[in-house]
Design an enzyme around this catalytic site. Structure first.
Site, short mmCIF file in Angstrom:
data_model
loop_
_atom_site.label_atom_id
_atom_site.label_comp_id
_atom_site.label_asym_id
_atom_site.label_seq_id
_atom_site.Cartn_x
_atom_site.Cartn_y
_atom_site.Cartn_z
N ASP A 1 -6.29 8.52 0.23
CA ASP A 1 -5.94 7.11 0.85
C ASP A 1 -4.97 7.69 1.39
O ASP A 1 -3.34 8.60 0.47
CB ASP A 1 -5.29 6.59 0.66
N GLU B 1 0.79 -1.48 -0.16
CA GLU B 1 -0.20 0.03 0.15
C GLU B 1 0.58 1.63 -0.04
O GLU B 1 0.63 2.44 -0.48
CB GLU B 1 -0.88 -0.05 1.16
#
Length: 130
Positions: A74, A58
């Protein structure tokens, strides 16, 4: 299989981060120590290895990772989403369930990130829908 399901949901839900400006980039060993110290081993049925895999894919272990998904964004090392978990002041209908400004997830201190990630895991009962 549980770990793969967990990671699959996370990758679909969060999208892949494109680290922007360089923040603190943890070494693998350093982050393992931080996660262990913060009780991630066995937390809600997950392992430190699960979390390490998530963070590697991520954010590349980068505290300043940021990804714009269009309607939401995000933030940080765990790529916490502004639609549900943090408030960035520009996501319509943000739930801000962690009661935190998303910008606080982009600094080198990951205490806030850890608290929010654990809240997400707790509410998801094992992280599947992260």
């Amino acid at each position: 299989a549980k770990a793969m399901l967990f990671l699959g949901f996370l990758l679909v839900f969060l999208g892949l981060a494109l680290p922007g400006t360089q923040g603190k980039v943890f070494s693998r060993c350093e982050l393992v120590r931080v996660l262990r110290r913060n009780g991630f081993e066995g937390f809600e049925g997950t392992t430190v290895a699960d979390w390490m895999c998530l963070v590697k894919h991520e954010s590349g272990y980068n505290t300043k990772a940021y990804n714009n998904n269009g309607p939401s964004r995000d933030y940080g090392i765990f790529q916490i989403n502004s639609k549900y978990w943090c408030n960035d002041g520009k996501t319509a209908g943000s739930k801000d369930a962690c009661h935190i400004s998303c910008s606080k997830l982009l600094n080198d201190n990951i205490d806030d990130d850890i608290r929010c990630a654990k809240k997400i895991a707790r509410e998801a009962h094992g992280l599947s829908p992260w």
